[in-house]
Write a protein that holds these residues in place. Structure first.
Motif, PDB file in Angstrom:
ATOM      1  N   LEU A 418       0.804  -1.215   0.000  1.00  0.00           N
ATOM      2  CA  LEU A 418       0.000   0.000   0.000  1.00  0.00           C
ATOM      3  C   LEU A 418       0.847   1.280   0.000  1.00  0.00           C
ATOM      4  CD1 LEU A 418      -2.823   1.210   0.077  1.00  0.00           C
ATOM      5  CD2 LEU A 418      -2.759   1.041   2.578  1.00  0.00           C
ATOM      6  N   PRO A 419       1.950   1.409   0.793  1.00  0.00           N
ATOM      7  CA  PRO A 419       2.745   2.658   0.738  1.00  0.00           C
ATOM      8  C   PRO A 419       3.339   2.933  -0.633  1.00  0.00           C
ATOM      9  CG  PRO A 419       3.226   1.441   2.747  1.00  0.00           C
ATOM     10  CD  PRO A 419       2.411   0.539   1.903  1.00  0.00           C
ATOM     11  N   ALA A 420       3.834   1.866  -1.326  1.00  0.00           N
ATOM     12  CA  ALA A 420       4.400   2.062  -2.659  1.00  0.00           C
ATOM     13  C   ALA A 420       3.343   2.571  -3.636  1.00  0.00           C
ATOM     14  CB  ALA A 420       5.021   0.757  -3.153  1.00  0.00           C
ATOM     15  N   LEU A 421       2.146   1.981  -3.544  1.00  0.00           N
ATOM     16  CA  LEU A 421       1.067   2.416  -4.438  1.00  0.00           C
ATOM     17  C   LEU A 421       0.663   3.859  -4.151  1.00  0.00           C
ATOM     18  CD1 LEU A 421      -1.158  -0.799  -4.423  1.00  0.00           C
ATOM     19  CD2 LEU A 421       0.324   0.010  -6.262  1.00  0.00           C
ATOM     20  N   ARG A 422       0.640   4.220  -2.868  1.00  0.00           N
ATOM     21  CA  ARG A 422       0.292   5.605  -2.532  1.00  0.00           C
ATOM     22  C   ARG A 422       1.343   6.581  -3.066  1.00  0.00           C
ATOM     23  NH1 ARG A 422      -1.757   4.982   3.781  1.00  0.00           N
ATOM     24  NH2 ARG A 422      -3.831   4.111   3.280  1.00  0.00           N
ATOM     25  N   ALA A 423       2.629   6.202  -2.951  1.00  0.00           N
ATOM     26  CA  ALA A 423       3.684   7.076  -3.482  1.00  0.00           C
ATOM     27  C   ALA A 423       3.559   7.214  -4.993  1.00  0.00           C
ATOM     28  CB  ALA A 423       5.052   6.506  -3.099  1.00  0.00           C
ATOM     29  N   GLU A 424       3.289   6.095  -5.674  1.00  0.00           N
ATOM     30  CA  GLU A 424       3.120   6.145  -7.122  1.00  0.00           C
ATOM     31  C   GLU A 424       1.918   7.001  -7.506  1.00  0.00           C
ATOM     32  OE1 GLU A 424       2.845   2.329  -8.818  1.00  0.00           O
ATOM     33  OE2 GLU A 424       2.794   3.038 -10.890  1.00  0.00           O
ATOM     34  N   ALA A 425       0.837   6.907  -6.693  1.00  0.00           N
ATOM     35  CA  ALA A 425      -0.349   7.720  -6.971  1.00  0.00           C
ATOM     36  C   ALA A 425      -0.029   9.203  -6.827  1.00  0.00           C
ATOM     37  CB  ALA A 425      -1.476   7.322  -6.016  1.00  0.00           C
ATOM     38  N   VAL A 426       0.795   9.566  -5.826  1.00  0.00           N
ATOM     39  CA  VAL A 426       1.185  10.964  -5.653  1.00  0.00           C
ATOM     40  C   VAL A 426       1.959  11.461  -6.871  1.00  0.00           C
ATOM     41  CG1 VAL A 426       2.620  12.506  -4.275  1.00  0.00           C
ATOM     42  CG2 VAL A 426       1.132  10.852  -3.144  1.00  0.00           C
ATOM     43  N   VAL A 427       2.901  10.604  -7.357  1.00  0.00           N
ATOM     44  CA  VAL A 427       3.699  10.991  -8.538  1.00  0.00           C
ATOM     45  C   VAL A 427       2.809  11.175  -9.754  1.00  0.00           C
ATOM     46  CG1 VAL A 427       5.531  10.238 -10.094  1.00  0.00           C
ATOM     47  CG2 VAL A 427       5.782   9.909  -7.630  1.00  0.00           C
ATOM     48  N   LEU A 428       1.875  10.245  -9.973  1.00  0.00           N
ATOM     49  CA  LEU A 428       0.982  10.345 -11.126  1.00  0.00           C
ATOM     50  C   LEU A 428       0.089  11.579 -11.023  1.00  0.00           C
ATOM     51  CD1 LEU A 428      -0.051   6.590 -11.485  1.00  0.00           C
ATOM     52  CD2 LEU A 428       1.473   7.887 -12.975  1.00  0.00           C
ATOM     53  N   HIS A 429      -0.366  11.881  -9.819  1.00  0.00           N
ATOM     54  CA  HIS A 429      -1.215  13.067  -9.648  1.00  0.00           C
ATOM     55  C   HIS A 429      -0.431  14.343  -9.983  1.00  0.00           C
ATOM     56  CE1 HIS A 429      -4.456  15.488  -8.132  1.00  0.00           C
ATOM     57  NE2 HIS A 429      -3.624  16.115  -7.289  1.00  0.00           N
ATOM     58  N   ARG A 430       0.828  14.387  -9.536  1.00  0.00           N
ATOM     59  CA  ARG A 430       1.652  15.558  -9.840  1.00  0.00           C
ATOM     60  C   ARG A 430       1.921  15.662 -11.333  1.00  0.00           C
ATOM     61  NH1 ARG A 430       2.541  20.626  -9.049  1.00  0.00           N
ATOM     62  NH2 ARG A 430       4.691  21.272  -9.508  1.00  0.00           N
ATOM     63  N   THR A 431       2.193  14.529 -11.978  1.00  0.00           N
ATOM     64  CA  THR A 431       2.411  14.516 -13.434  1.00  0.00           C
ATOM     65  C   THR A 431       1.172  15.016 -14.166  1.00  0.00           C
ATOM     66  OG1 THR A 431       3.888  12.628 -13.130  1.00  0.00           O
ATOM     67  CG2 THR A 431       3.093  13.072 -15.358  1.00  0.00           C
ATOM     68  N   GLU A 432      -0.002  14.588 -13.691  1.00  0.00           N
ATOM     69  CA  GLU A 432      -1.242  15.024 -14.330  1.00  0.00           C
ATOM     70  C   GLU A 432      -1.416  16.538 -14.206  1.00  0.00           C
ATOM     71  OE1 GLU A 432      -4.641  13.316 -12.574  1.00  0.00           O
ATOM     72  OE2 GLU A 432      -6.064  14.159 -14.014  1.00  0.00           O
ATOM     73  N   GLN A 433      -1.102  17.071 -13.017  1.00  0.00           N
ATOM     74  CA  GLN A 433      -1.225  18.517 -12.824  1.00  0.00           C
ATOM     75  C   GLN A 433      -0.284  19.282 -13.754  1.00  0.00           C
ATOM     76  OE1 GLN A 433      -0.543  19.266  -8.708  1.00  0.00           O
ATOM     77  NE2 GLN A 433      -2.611  18.600  -8.055  1.00  0.00           N
ATOM     78  N   ILE A 434       0.961  18.772 -13.901  1.00  0.00           N
ATOM     79  CA  ILE A 434       1.929  19.442 -14.787  1.00  0.00           C
ATOM     80  C   ILE A 434       1.443  19.433 -16.222  1.00  0.00           C
ATOM     81  CG2 ILE A 434       4.279  19.295 -15.709  1.00  0.00           C
ATOM     82  CD1 ILE A 434       5.110  18.201 -12.940  1.00  0.00           C
ATOM     83  N   LEU A 435       0.960  18.260 -16.699  1.00  0.00           N
ATOM     84  CA  LEU A 435       0.470  18.159 -18.082  1.00  0.00           C
ATOM     85  C   LEU A 435      -0.733  19.059 -18.316  1.00  0.00           C
ATOM     86  CD1 LEU A 435       0.855  14.317 -18.653  1.00  0.00           C
ATOM     87  CD2 LEU A 435       2.295  16.144 -19.559  1.00  0.00           C
ATOM     88  N   ARG A 436      -1.638  19.114 -17.309  1.00  0.00           N
ATOM     89  CA  ARG A 436      -2.798  19.987 -17.468  1.00  0.00           C
ATOM     90  C   ARG A 436      -2.371  21.451 -17.533  1.00  0.00           C
ATOM     91  NH1 ARG A 436      -7.876  18.038 -16.776  1.00  0.00           N
ATOM     92  NH2 ARG A 436      -8.073  15.884 -16.047  1.00  0.00           N
ATOM     93  N   GLY A 437      -1.350  21.823 -16.741  1.00  0.00           N
ATOM     94  CA  GLY A 437      -0.852  23.199 -16.799  1.00  0.00           C
ATOM     95  C   GLY A 437      -0.260  23.527 -18.162  1.00  0.00           C
ATOM     96  N   ARG A 438       0.489  22.592 -18.738  1.00  0.00           N
ATOM     97  CA  ARG A 438       1.042  22.825 -20.079  1.00  0.00           C
ATOM     98  C   ARG A 438      -0.053  22.927 -21.120  1.00  0.00           C
ATOM     99  NH1 ARG A 438       6.122  18.528 -20.137  1.00  0.00           N
ATOM    100  NH2 ARG A 438       7.398  19.578 -18.523  1.00  0.00           N
ATOM    101  N   ASP A 439      -1.056  22.037 -21.011  1.00  0.00           N
ATOM    102  CA  ASP A 439      -2.150  22.056 -21.979  1.00  0.00           C
ATOM    103  C   ASP A 439      -2.893  23.385 -21.931  1.00  0.00           C
ATOM    104  OD1 ASP A 439      -3.984  21.354 -23.844  1.00  0.00           O
ATOM    105  OD2 ASP A 439      -5.118  19.969 -22.580  1.00  0.00           O
ATOM    106  N   LYS A 440      -3.086  23.902 -20.724  1.00  0.00           N
ATOM    107  CA  LYS A 440      -3.761  25.185 -20.580  1.00  0.00           C
ATOM    108  C   LYS A 440      -2.939  26.313 -21.221  1.00  0.00           C
ATOM    109  CE  LYS A 440      -5.865  28.082 -17.051  1.00  0.00           C
ATOM    110  NZ  LYS A 440      -6.141  28.233 -15.604  1.00  0.00           N
ATOM    111  N   ASN A 441      -1.625  26.283 -21.016  1.00  0.00           N
ATOM    112  CA  ASN A 441      -0.760  27.292 -21.635  1.00  0.00           C
ATOM    113  C   ASN A 441      -0.798  27.187 -23.151  1.00  0.00           C
ATOM    114  OD1 ASN A 441      -0.060  28.196 -19.096  1.00  0.00           O
ATOM    115  ND2 ASN A 441       1.679  26.784 -18.945  1.00  0.00           N
ATOM    116  N   LEU A 442      -0.872  25.962 -23.687  1.00  0.00           N
ATOM    117  CA  LEU A 442      -0.933  25.753 -25.129  1.00  0.00           C
ATOM    118  C   LEU A 442      -2.212  26.339 -25.705  1.00  0.00           C
ATOM    119  CD1 LEU A 442       0.324  24.482 -27.673  1.00  0.00           C
ATOM    120  CD2 LEU A 442      -0.838  22.341 -27.063  1.00  0.00           C
TER     121      LEU A 442
END
Length: 682
Positions: A418-442
């Motif tokens: 469970l801790p590994a999955l939670r850490a991976e979920a945090v990374v994926l959530h941050r990646t999603e936020q970054i991609l959404r920010g780039r898409d908005k700028n585009l």
């Protein structure tokens, strides 16, 4: 004395007819009194009839107490119960008289309770035997039969309480019999007229079976509606009980105090009161309005086939008119080259289609939910039956322990992952936020570029145009398909109408002929009905006259019968007096005697008179002694009361002495046998 007179009077009436007098009843022994009580209760319950001398005393008392408990006789407290049972077994008057008076005073109610107790007493089955499915089914069937018996008995009481009107019932029966005969004659006449037609017998059989199936369908629908209502009430009751049980479990688990539980109960009472005062009146008003609408619809004239066809024609004409107006509106807007209305229509159609799809999905999901809830309830019931009062064996306990160990191991593994999955979920959530920010700028960059080139909103317009073209294409395809289906349906309906008209043409012709015959028959029926009404009125008047004569004759007969019974009673009393006088004369001449200690009634009554005289003399002497000593006794009583007042005053004076002494000291000393008080200056 009044109680004994009432008991003797009721015992001399039907269904007992004991023929007792007050002297006979007073002279009965304890065994005879117990036998009399058993005879009275045996009239209400045949199982209690027995001979007291041959019966086992303990078993008899047990049966009597059980019967008295069934008819709700007021029993004494537990402290006096043992003495009460012992005196009842001995046939003591103190116990038997109140029982007889209570039973005879409420004989119809006690008789009804004794009758109902045979069928409605609960059968106590131990809990360990209720694990058997067959026994549970039998027990439930027994409960259902008891409920049916209650309903039937209530209906019987209602019918008995309703006033009977034989005249109206006879008239109604006669009218129904006449209508039945007329219908049978009409059916036979129609059968004879159509029996020569080809296929009449199969058609008649098919219509008869159709009618039977329709009646059966109506009956099954009614039963299904009742069962659904009962099921709904049962589910509602089960939900309420479950909520109540969960609340009790929560209160027990939380170690609630008595005040908290009382507050919770008060809140529940307030909620129920609000429901009774607010929700239920609205529901009742809605149901009454619905009932009024249904009654109005019921009283409306029945629609014929022709009325239905005319209404359908009007609906088709209105639909055709609506389609013409819609086409005209489309043509007008098309000539103005304004496609906004078409776009709005396409949007509305798409939204309506999406809404219908969602509603269908919701319906399917609700069905699946109800199905899953039913399966869950079945599984819970099976689980409760399996794990209700059954204990696990040693092997089952070992298997249960092994399964627990395996589940614990799996739980630990998953907990480590469970801790590994939670850490991976945090990374994926941050990646999603970054991609959404780039898409908005585009998107902002493209909008700025479109504005610089003079084509602002090009991409949105292009997407809307493509979406509108796609929607137009879907709508056109749907319209084309719908038109084809409507045209094919219209062709089929026209073909079916032509076939039906061709088939029904000869039958319609026969129907017109039958209607003419029906008018002639109805005219003859009305004439004969008028003649029948005249004859019925005359016969009714004659019947009423005969009934009045019969009532007079019956009243006269009852009066003569009453006079006969009165004279018979006087004759029996005179014969008894004569027999008593003859016996008195024989006893005076030495031929027998009344009692061992008394030869005749004269001696018996003289002895009683002498006893009463002696008692009177003794009471007079006692009264004279009281009268002579009254003055001295009253004087002594007055002296004692004065002495009591004097001592009370002295006590109060000594008690308040400390408050009255201001500036003086006091002391007491003994002089002989008297106490002397001395005041000292302070």
């Amino acid at each position: 004395m009044d109680e004994i007179q009432f008991i003797v009077a009721r015992l001399n009436e039907p269904p007992f007819e004991k023929g007792l007098t007050l002297v006979d009843f007073d002279e009965k022994t304890s065994t005879e009194l117990l036998q009399l009580l058993v005879d009275v209760l045996g009239v209400l319950d045949n199982e209690l009839r027995c001979d007291v001398r041959n019966a086992i005393k303990q078993d008899l008392v047990t049966k009597l107490l059980a019967f008295l408990a069934v008819v709700r006789f007021p029993m004494p407290d537990e402290a006096e119960r043992e003495n009460y049972i012992r005196t009842l077994g001995e046939g003591d008057k103190v116990v038997v008289y109140p029982i007889l008076h209570w039973v005879l005073q409420r004989l119809p109610q006690v008789q009804k309770r004794a009758y109902l107790a045979k069928f409605l007493l609960p059968v106590e089955v131990p809990g360990e035997f209720m694990q058997d499915d067959m026994l549970v089914e039998i027990y439930q069937a027994h409960k259902n039969l008891q409920e049916q018996f209650k309903d039937v008995h209530k209906q019987l009481d209602q019918l008995r309480s309703q006033p009977s009107r034989p005249g109206e019932m006879k008239t109604e029966i006669t009218t129904l019999e006449d209508e039945r005969k007329q219908l049978l004659a009409k059916i036979e006449r129609l059968k004879k007229q159509n029996s020569e037609e080809d296929g009449f017998a199969p058609l008649l059989e098919a219509t008869s079976s159709l009618r039977q199936q329709q009646d059966e369908e109506a009956r099954l629908g009614d039963n299904m509606r009742k069962q659904r209502m009962a099921l709904q009430h049962a589910h509602q009751r089960n939900q309420e009980v479950s909520e109540r049980l969960q609340a009790l479990k929560r209160s027990q688990g939380a170690n609630m105090t008595a005040e908290a539980m009382l507050q919770q109960l008060q809140r529940e009472v307030m909620e129920l009161q609000q429901r009774v005062e607010g929700v239920m009146p609205r529901e009742l008003e809605q149901q009454n309005q619905r009932l009024v609408r249904l009654q109005e619809q019921m009283y409306e004239p029945q629609r014929t086939r022709e009325d239905v066809d005319s209404l359908r024609g009007e609906v088709e004409a209105l639909d055709h008119r609506c389609s013409q107006i819609r086409r005209q509106i489309d043509e007008d807007f098309g000539s103005r080259k304004d496609n906004k209305l078409a776009m709005f229509r396409q949007t509305a159609l798409a939204a309506a289609k999406k809404l219908s799809t969602k509603e269908e999905e919701k319906t399917v999901l609700e069905r699946e939910r109800s199905k899953l809830s039913a399966q869950a309830e079945e599984l819970e019931a099976k689980l409760s039956e399996i794990s209700g009062s059954k204990f696990m064996t040693r092997e089952e306990f070992k298997a249960y322990g092994n399964s627990l160990r395996e589940k614990t191991q799996i739980y630990k593994q998953m907990k480590n992952e469970l801790p590994a999955l939670r850490a991976e979920a945090v990374v994926l959530h941050r990646t999603e936020q970054i991609l959404r920010g780039r898409d908005k700028n585009l998107d902002d960059f493209l909008q700025q570029l479109e504005a610089r080139r003079g084509v602002a909103g090009y991409r949105n317009t292009q997407e809307k145009l493509e979406q509108a073209a796609e929607n137009n294409r879907n709508v056109d395809e749907h319209k084309e398909q719908t038109l084809e289906e409507i045209s094919s349906m219209v062709r089929q309906i026209n073909a079916q109408l032509k076939e039906k008209k061709a088939v029904l043409a000869p039958q319609i012709k026969k129907l017109r002929e039958v209607r003419n015959d029906m008018k002639e028959v109805e005219t003859r029926y009305n004439q004969k009905k008028q003649f029948y009404d005249k004859v019925a009125v005359g016969l009714e008047a004659e019947r009423q006259q005969n009934e009045a004569q019969c009532d007079e004759a019956q009243a006269e007969c009852l009066q003569e019968e009453s006079s006969y019974h009165y004279l018979s009673s006087l004759l029996a009393i005179a014969e008894a007096d004569l027999e008593r006088v003859e016996s008195e004369v024989q006893w005076e001449h030495g031929h027998g005697q009344l009692l061992p200690n008394f030869k005749t009634y004269s001696a018996l009554f003289q002895e009683k008179i002498d006893r009463q005289k002696a008692l009177t003399d003794q009471l007079r002497k006692h009264k004279a002694g009281i009268s002579q000593n009254e003055g001295r006794n009253m004087q002594q009583r007055s002296m004692f009361m004065d002495l009591s007042k004097l001592l009370n005053a002295k006590f109060q004076s000594q008690k308040k002495d400390q408050d009255r002494r201001i500036g003086f000291g006091a002391s007491e000393f003994d002089i002989g046998s008297a106490k002397v008080m001395r005041l000292d200056e302070s």
